[in-house]
Design a protein around this motif. Structure first.
Motif, PDB file in Angstrom:
ATOM      1  N   CYS A   1      -6.501  -0.379  -0.757  1.00  0.00           N
ATOM      2  CA  CYS A   1      -7.243  -1.066   0.297  1.00  0.00           C
ATOM      3  C   CYS A   1      -8.618  -0.420   0.375  1.00  0.00           C
TER       4      CYS A   1
ATOM      5  N   ALA B   1      -9.927   0.255   4.633  1.00  0.00           N
ATOM      6  CA  ALA B   1      -8.894   0.861   5.463  1.00  0.00           C
ATOM      7  C   ALA B   1      -9.440   1.575   6.690  1.00  0.00           C
TER       8      ALA B   1
ATOM      9  N   THR C   1      -1.195   3.171   0.882  1.00  0.00           N
ATOM     10  CA  THR C   1      -0.068   3.471   1.752  1.00  0.00           C
ATOM     11  C   THR C   1       1.204   3.239   0.944  1.00  0.00           C
TER      12      THR C   1
ATOM     13  N   SER D   1      -3.991   3.552   8.162  1.00  0.00           N
ATOM     14  CA  SER D   1      -5.029   2.547   7.985  1.00  0.00           C
ATOM     15  C   SER D   1      -5.357   1.841   9.297  1.00  0.00           C
TER      16      SER D   1
ATOM     17  N   GLN E   1      -4.309  -3.526   4.590  1.00  0.00           N
ATOM     18  CA  GLN E   1      -3.608  -2.443   3.905  1.00  0.00           C
ATOM     19  C   GLN E   1      -2.228  -2.908   3.441  1.00  0.00           C
TER      20      GLN E   1
END
Length: 322
Positions: free
Chosen positions: A19, A22, A38, A45, A50
């Motif tokens: 991402c 984030a 993640t 985030s 995300q």
């Protein structure tokens, strides 16, 4: 337990989905090229974009940060543990109200358990794209992130506003704070005075472990890296150990707590009743309590692996621990 169940709890390095929006500094020059991952849990985030690979939270979160050279993550603070080990590259970690209280440079395989309650940031000071793997304390790792005031102000100047609800809004994309949601307030001088400026020697001595030292310590048995009786003495809600080729557990292991395996070097053969597979550097594997397994290096050459085990301790180290 089926093989597909365990396969769903293995995230391969090549399958990681980044991402780029984030955090609040996603548009700030110098921080606008970073990628956030993640892997296990909700992470920290601030963006709905995300992607979460495994939503189970075994008492902690697993994530990663990827950054090109000279890209940095802006100053922020956590109320729960934030542990990093360097998978690829060379990284500078810095801390303090303005990021000038101290710094330490970590090489591949080094690990840092950053104290809670201090402003910290990190920068790729290597020559290639770098990756650091993260262990974050607690099931809700995003609930205790505080940005330094200048980070919020710089982000607003580049179109990103963080709401008091913890959500980012991009004014350059036509987004606005919803009715009833105010901007995240910046800390007052009185609040900022509660954030310590730790000396370099305290952080390096109490919160950093070097890869080559861990290789030596794991010559005959797994090295205890983070824990009440470990090299870095702490109770952040999980324990971290380090395995190398000569420190394998004798026989099958049946954990009574969730365990996450994170190879650093080499290729590791994992065998359970349901599955045989190989874990490679950058892969992440979540094992459930009662999941009996055998773990061995599958090839000759250097092999090392970080193992994270959930504990019943509260999720969060304290900076004052010695």
């Amino acid at each position: 337990m089926s093989s597909s169940d365990l396969q769903s709890r293995i995230v391969r390095y090549g399958d990681l989905r980044p991402c780029k929006t984030a955090f609040i500094d996603a548009h700030t020059p110098g921080s606008d090229q970073k990628e956030n991952f993640t892997i296990i849990g909700g992470g920290v985030s601030e963006s709905p974009d995300q992607h979460v690979h495994i939503r189970d939270t075994p008492g902690f979160n697993i994530g990663a940060a990827g950054q090109p050279p000279k890209c940095r993550n802006s100053l922020h603070s956590h109320t729960t543990a934030e542990v990093f080990f360097v998978l690829k590259g060379r990284w500078r970690f810095f801390w303090g109200r303005w990021g000038s209280a101290g710094e330490v440079v970590l090489e591949e395989g080094d690990i840092i358990n950053i104290p809670t309650g201090i402003f910290r940031g990190f920068e790729n000071v290597g020559t290639d794209y770098g990756m650091i793997m993260a262990v974050l304390g607690g099931d809700d790792a995003g609930g205790g992130v505080t940005w330094a005031p200048q980070v919020i102000e710089e982000a607003q100047a580049h179109g990103l506003v963080l709401g008091e609800n913890g959500v980012l809004y991009d004014t350059k994309a036509g987004q606005a704070l919803p009715d009833g949601v105010a901007p995240m307030p910046v800390l007052s001088d009185a609040e900022l005075s509660a954030f310590p400026e730790l000396p370099v020697q305290d952080v390096v001595r109490g919160y950093v472990a070097r890869y080559q030292d861990l290789m030596a310590l794991s010559r005959d048995m797994p090295a205890k890296v983070i824990g009440p009786d470990a090299l870095l003495k702490d109770r952040p809600g999980f324990e971290v150990s380090f395995l190398s080729r000569n420190s394998l557990d004798a026989g099958p292991i049946t954990p009574d707590k969730p365990v996450v395996l994170m190879p650093m070097r080499g290729h590791w053969h994992l065998k359970t009743d349901a599955l045989e597979t190989v874990l490679n550097p950058g892969d992440t594997c979540l094992l459930k309590p009662g999941e009996t397994h055998v773990l061995t290096p599958s090839m000759t050459g250097e092999a090392s692996l970080y193992r994270v085990t959930s504990t019943d301790d509260p999720a969060g180290a304290t900076w004052s621990q010695g």
